[in-house]
Scaffold this active site. Structure first.
Site, mmCIF file in Angstrom:
data_model
loop_
_atom_site.group_PDB
_atom_site.id
_atom_site.type_symbol
_atom_site.label_atom_id
_atom_site.label_comp_id
_atom_site.label_asym_id
_atom_site.label_seq_id
_atom_site.Cartn_x
_atom_site.Cartn_y
_atom_site.Cartn_z
ATOM 1 N N LYS A 1 29.251 39.567 66.025
ATOM 2 C CA LYS A 1 29.480 40.890 65.431
ATOM 3 C C LYS A 1 28.167 41.475 64.904
ATOM 4 C CE LYS A 1 34.236 39.690 64.556
ATOM 5 N NZ LYS A 1 35.238 39.104 63.647
ATOM 6 N N GLN B 1 35.988 37.672 57.449
ATOM 7 C CA GLN B 1 36.265 36.807 58.602
ATOM 8 C C GLN B 1 37.383 35.822 58.253
ATOM 9 O OE1 GLN B 1 34.767 37.076 61.747
ATOM 10 N NE2 GLN B 1 36.362 35.620 62.294
ATOM 11 N N ASP C 1 38.743 46.487 60.135
ATOM 12 C CA ASP C 1 39.533 45.514 60.902
ATOM 13 C C ASP C 1 40.971 46.010 61.075
ATOM 14 O OD1 ASP C 1 38.521 43.300 62.138
ATOM 15 O OD2 ASP C 1 38.561 42.007 60.368
#
Ligand code: NAP
Length: 283
Positions: free
Chosen positions: A53, A97, A120
């Site tokens: 990422k 994460q 997200d």
């Protein structure tokens, strides 16, 4: 029949070029899109995902801020890190994460992220938005799958779409997004009796179960479009999806490879959401 490849690597490359241009326009106006990535603990797979990422951010002109916290960090401390990131004008997107260590309440963490920075798409506000077809930041993996289908000219309206896997991050949002596009949806999960009875009816089969070779040729009809979201690391170190690729591609019309299908699209859609978050800020 041999299926055509839905090439996420190729599509990501061209999307990232456009994202770079959008980021450059923002920069001319004095805004560099910024993504904060919070990594808790030392799960090796999570580290790989975070590195991917961060690399994609660099490629697209997005500034990344890495916050690596030790595994024993308290929930209170994670919440105060997120509060600081919510208040930071240089940060347009925040990603935590997953998976998180068991002493951390994941829902509490995800709900603490500002809805304007929820790139997200896991905050309840964005999930609720999916139900009514109006989310600000669609979750990255289903968003990437939708774009792969659209780019290949595969219309989902009126099609039988079978989603195998009902997780909050892939299966359920995927189903909601394609329902919004007027597909007829079946969601299968671990308690589904006779999985093949459902998958055989699919015009479009999306598999996100985390089970290598769960889908074999006898379970699909000729001409099916197959999207394999699964990422499974085998004992020899190779990465495979949830679908018997070599067998199923002989019956399918389109299929995603693993790796090189959905994976790169997920990362690209994260950057898309981050650039979008910075553009919203500008308005
Ligand atoms: P998850 O949270 O473990 O969910 C898996 C889902 O599949 C659950 O609903 C589970 O049911 C169901 N399932 C498991 N075995 C099944 C079976 N034999 N038959 C039917 N359903 C079954 O996983 P996830 O986070 O959604 O991820 C799924 C896979 O996609 C993993 O391999 C993951 O690494 C991969 N992934 C890839 C990307 C990408 O960018 N390509 C992104 C995210 C995830 P129960 O919950 O009832 O057990």
């Amino acid at each position: 029949m041999t299926a055509k490849i839905l090439d996420g690597k190729w599509l990501s490359k061209s999307l990232r070029q456009k994202l770079r241009e959008r980021a450059a326009i923002l920069l001319e106006g004095g805004i560099q899109p910024g993504l904060a990535v919070v990594l808790l603990g030392d799960d090796p797979a999570s580290k790989v995902y975070v590195n991917n990422k961060v690399r994609a951010c660099e490629e697209c002109g997005v500034k990344s801020f890495r916050h690596a916290l030790p595994p024993n960090t308290t929930e209170k401390s994670v919440l105060s890190t997120i509060a600081a990131l919510n208040a930071d004008p240089e940060i347009h997107g925040i990603l935590v994460q997953t998976p998180l260590p068991s002493h951390i309440n994941m829902r509490r963490i995800l709900e603490s992220i500002s809805i304007d920075k929820d790139v997200d798409g896991f905050h309840l506000y964005n999930i609720g938005g999916l139900v009514v077809g109006n989310s600000i930041f669609p979750p990255c993996t289903p968003y990437g799958v939708q774009l792969l289908l659209e780019t290949a000219g595969i219309d989902v309206s009126g099609k039988n779409v079978v989603v195998v896997g009902a997780s909050n991050i892939v299966g359920k949002p995927m189903a909601l997004m394609l329902l919004q596009k007027e597909a007829t949806i079946t969601i299968c999960h671990i308690k589904t009796r006779d999985l093949a009875q459902h998958t055989i009816l699919a015009d479009i089969l999306i598999v996100a179960a985390g089970q290598p070779k769960l889908i074999v040729p006898q379970m699909v009809k000729r001409g099916v479009v197959v999207i394999d979201v699964g990422i499974n690391r085998m004992p020899d170190g190779s990465i495979v999806g949830d679908v018997d690729f070599d067998g199923v591609r002989k019956k399918a019309s389109w299929i995603t490879p693993v790796p090189g299908g959905v994976g790169p699209m997920t990362v690209t859609m994260l950057i898309e959401n981050t650039v979008h978050a910075a553009e919203r800020k500008k308005l």
